[in-house]
Design a protein around this motif. Structure first.
Motif, mmCIF file in Angstrom:
data_model
loop_
_atom_site.group_PDB
_atom_site.id
_atom_site.type_symbol
_atom_site.label_atom_id
_atom_site.label_comp_id
_atom_site.label_asym_id
_atom_site.label_seq_id
_atom_site.Cartn_x
_atom_site.Cartn_y
_atom_site.Cartn_z
ATOM 1 N N THR A 1 -2.628 7.236 -11.867
ATOM 2 C CA THR A 1 -1.479 7.384 -10.780
ATOM 3 C C THR A 1 -0.148 6.488 -11.341
ATOM 4 N N ILE A 2 -0.581 5.626 -12.233
ATOM 5 C CA ILE A 2 0.540 4.809 -12.811
ATOM 6 C C ILE A 2 1.392 5.830 -13.853
ATOM 7 N N GLU A 3 0.454 6.660 -14.594
ATOM 8 C CA GLU A 3 1.341 7.491 -15.437
ATOM 9 C C GLU A 3 2.091 8.631 -14.560
ATOM 10 N N LYS A 4 1.850 8.792 -13.430
ATOM 11 C CA LYS A 4 2.474 9.801 -12.695
ATOM 12 C C LYS A 4 3.965 9.424 -12.448
ATOM 13 N N THR A 5 3.997 8.039 -12.180
ATOM 14 C CA THR A 5 5.199 7.395 -11.829
ATOM 15 C C THR A 5 6.231 7.518 -12.731
ATOM 16 N N ARG A 6 5.936 7.943 -13.885
ATOM 17 C CA ARG A 6 7.013 8.096 -15.023
ATOM 18 C C ARG A 6 7.963 7.099 -15.216
ATOM 19 N N TYR A 7 7.485 5.698 -14.755
ATOM 20 C CA TYR A 7 8.184 4.543 -15.067
ATOM 21 C C TYR A 7 7.804 3.978 -16.143
ATOM 22 N N PRO A 8 8.847 4.050 -17.276
ATOM 23 C CA PRO A 8 8.500 3.683 -18.827
ATOM 24 C C PRO A 8 8.005 2.031 -19.042
ATOM 25 N N ARG A 9 8.662 1.209 -18.122
ATOM 26 C CA ARG A 9 8.476 -0.189 -18.121
ATOM 27 C C ARG A 9 6.914 -0.545 -17.646
ATOM 28 N N LEU A 10 6.703 0.083 -16.564
ATOM 29 C CA LEU A 10 5.520 -0.029 -15.944
ATOM 30 C C LEU A 10 4.106 0.548 -16.809
ATOM 31 N N ILE A 11 4.493 1.714 -17.337
ATOM 32 C CA ILE A 11 3.699 2.345 -18.064
ATOM 33 C C ILE A 11 3.217 1.505 -19.380
ATOM 34 N N ALA A 12 4.337 1.243 -20.021
ATOM 35 C CA ALA A 12 4.172 0.519 -21.080
ATOM 36 C C ALA A 12 3.407 -1.018 -21.024
ATOM 37 N N GLU A 13 3.761 -1.633 -20.014
ATOM 38 C CA GLU A 13 3.101 -2.870 -19.718
ATOM 39 C C GLU A 13 1.534 -2.755 -19.588
ATOM 40 N N VAL A 14 1.202 -1.751 -18.643
ATOM 41 C CA VAL A 14 -0.219 -1.536 -18.583
ATOM 42 C C VAL A 14 -0.820 -1.067 -19.831
ATOM 43 N N TYR A 15 -0.336 -0.157 -20.732
ATOM 44 C CA TYR A 15 -0.752 0.211 -21.983
ATOM 45 C C TYR A 15 -0.989 -0.983 -22.863
ATOM 46 N N ALA A 16 -0.048 -1.628 -22.922
ATOM 47 C CA ALA A 16 -0.111 -3.173 -23.678
ATOM 48 C C ALA A 16 -1.210 -3.786 -23.082
ATOM 49 N N THR A 17 -1.456 -4.329 -22.095
ATOM 50 C CA THR A 17 -2.726 -4.832 -21.418
ATOM 51 C C THR A 17 -3.879 -4.213 -21.880
ATOM 52 N N ASP B 1 0.825 -1.215 0.006
ATOM 53 C CA ASP B 1 -0.075 0.144 -0.071
ATOM 54 C C ASP B 1 0.653 1.069 0.069
ATOM 55 N N GLU B 2 2.388 1.148 0.218
ATOM 56 C CA GLU B 2 2.913 2.093 0.289
ATOM 57 C C GLU B 2 3.979 2.545 -0.755
ATOM 58 N N GLU B 3 4.053 1.127 -1.571
ATOM 59 C CA GLU B 3 4.933 1.004 -2.813
ATOM 60 C C GLU B 3 4.151 1.192 -3.955
#
Length: 441
Positions: free
Chosen positions: A97-113, A61-63
């Motif tokens: 919230t995911i987009e605000k992390t600016r973490y490309p791998r996470l954002i790309a995986e979410v977008y792909a799904t 919940d904090e990560e």
């Protein structure tokens, strides 16, 4: 994380359990849970209704990043099961919230799904938008499954809409991305197998040294046996050294082959798009710091699809190879020549002004139109349309150079093909060149 990247999911779960049993901090507990869930997904053992899964989500919940990855893993499981509604429930509420992390791998995986789910539900506009966003992120991602999925979605959308040229272009990019991703996986597996072999070899050496020590302790009683065992030991050592030499040579040849596959187009043996981008970007950086020009030529074969359709792909491949060879013969050794699409080629010319670039483009145009196609058993002409720009007009950004040259090339197509056009930044149009003469600049 290491074993998950290698696809060794059972080992990943094993070490995640060791970490969880060592009374870790809350953050490390979250990471261990998230990595275990990723491994379970890889083994098709993820149970979305499991209380353990819910506890894992609660531990993060904090990560924000790892919690988002867990939601992404769960959404991927629902996508595999064809339950797109649950995919949206998992990802859309936390998308901002995911987009605000600016973490490309996470954002790309979410977008792909999400893009894959939208495509299943025939929501073409949403699927295309997310796939294009992944493509824009691709430079910072390297070779990932998300990039492969994005090009696959774009290819399928273009095919569904009947835009077969775009479908072909995206299919080529999809195949290249998929190949690069698989090559990365193969390289990792090769390194892992080599490490396993080295560990086994080290264990074998320790065993042999222990045996030698025992023989030394009983030297007086077993002198004759010791001599025989020493000869055996030497034979084994020679065999091991020979085997190591073979593996070293094999590894070197594989690495050399992988490098060639990663950098060169398999058909024409010129640079592929990915390697061209790297080399051209380096050349642009050098030219900008040295305050020298760089010109960029983009050309596309005219009516190439008709050649493929009428005479077959083998004939089309013959044409592509002949075009590449003809154009290579016209330029300098330090020109950067690449095939960046099906029938699309480009040349980056460091230290070359626009007038010289036009002369080279004209030489290439004449060389292409002069190709004798009688060896194919068919009679047809090969021509190409050229677009040219340079850093004085388009600046030192590779993407801008490509876009401006592309605009000029399409002007050549629209004004009759088999000609050269120069990009004009002032008039927001291109300057056409006569098909058989060079106009002064």
């Amino acid at each position: 994380m290491f074993f998950n990247q290698l696809g060794q999911y059972s080992s990943a779960i094993h070490y995640a359990e060791i970490l969880k049993n060592s009374k870790p901090s809350k953050r490390n507990t979250c990471l261990a849970n998230g990595l275990a869930i990723e491994a379970q997904l890889g083994l098709n053992q993820l149970e979305v209704d499991s209380p353990t899964l819910q506890a894992a989500v609660a531990s993060c919940d904090e990560e924000v990043i790892m919690e988002s990855f867990i939601h992404s893993f769960i959404a991927t499981k629902y996508l595999r099961d064809g339950n797109t509604a649950e995919v949206y429930d998992q990802l859309k509420p936390s998308l901002e919230t995911i987009e605000k992390t600016r973490y490309p791998r996470l954002i790309a995986e979410v977008y792909a799904t999400l893009a894959s789910a939208y495509l299943q539900d025939h929501k073409i506009g949403e699927a295309r938008l997310l796939a294009e966003k992944i493509v824009n992120l691709a430079k910072g991602l390297g070779n990932t499954q998300a990039v492969v999925t994005a090009y696959k979605v774009l290819y399928q959308i273009a095919e569904l809409s009947g835009n077969y040229k775009a479908a072909l272009d995206y299919h080529v990019k999809y195949a290249q991305a998929d190949k690069a991703y698989l090559d990365d996986i193969k390289t990792k597996h090769l390194a892992f197998q080599l490490a396993e072999h080295q560990a086994a070899e080290q264990k074998s050496r320790i065993t042999l040294l222990d045996r030698q020590n025992n023989l030394l302790l009983t030297e007086q009683q077993l002198a004759k046996t010791q001599a025989e065992n020493n000869r055996l030991f030497i034979s084994l050592l020679i065999a091991i050294i020979t085997l190591l030499g073979f593996w070293a040579y094999k590894s070197w040849t594989i690495q050399k082959r992988l490098k060639q596959l990663a950098e060169y187009d398999a058909l024409t043996h010129v640079f592929n798009r990915g390697h061209f981008t790297q080399v051209a970007q380096s050349a642009l950086t050098y030219c900008e710091s040295s305050e020298v020009d760089l010109s960029y030529i983009l050309f596309d074969l005219d009516n190439f699809k008709q050649i493929n359709d009428k005479y077959g792909h083998a004939c089309g491949d013959w044409v592509l190879k002949k075009v590449a060879k003809a154009c290579q013969a016209q330029g300098r050794k330090n020109d950067i020549f690449a095939r960046i699409g099906g029938e699309e080629f480009c040349i980056a010319l460091p230290g070359c002004d626009l007038q010289t670039a036009v002369k080279l483009a004209e030489a290439c145009r004449k060389a292409i139109s002069g190709i004798d196609c009688s060896a194919t058993g068919h009679e047809f002409e090969v021509t190409a349309s050229f677009g040219i720009t340079d850093t004085q007009m388009s600046g030192y950004k590779l993407e801008r150079l490509i876009n401006d040259a592309d605009s000029a090339m399409y002007q050549s197509k629209e004004t009759g093909r088999d000609r050269i056009c120069i990009f004009d930044p002032e008039a927001k149009r291109t300057i056409p060149q006569a098909s058989h003469t060079l106009l002064s600049l």
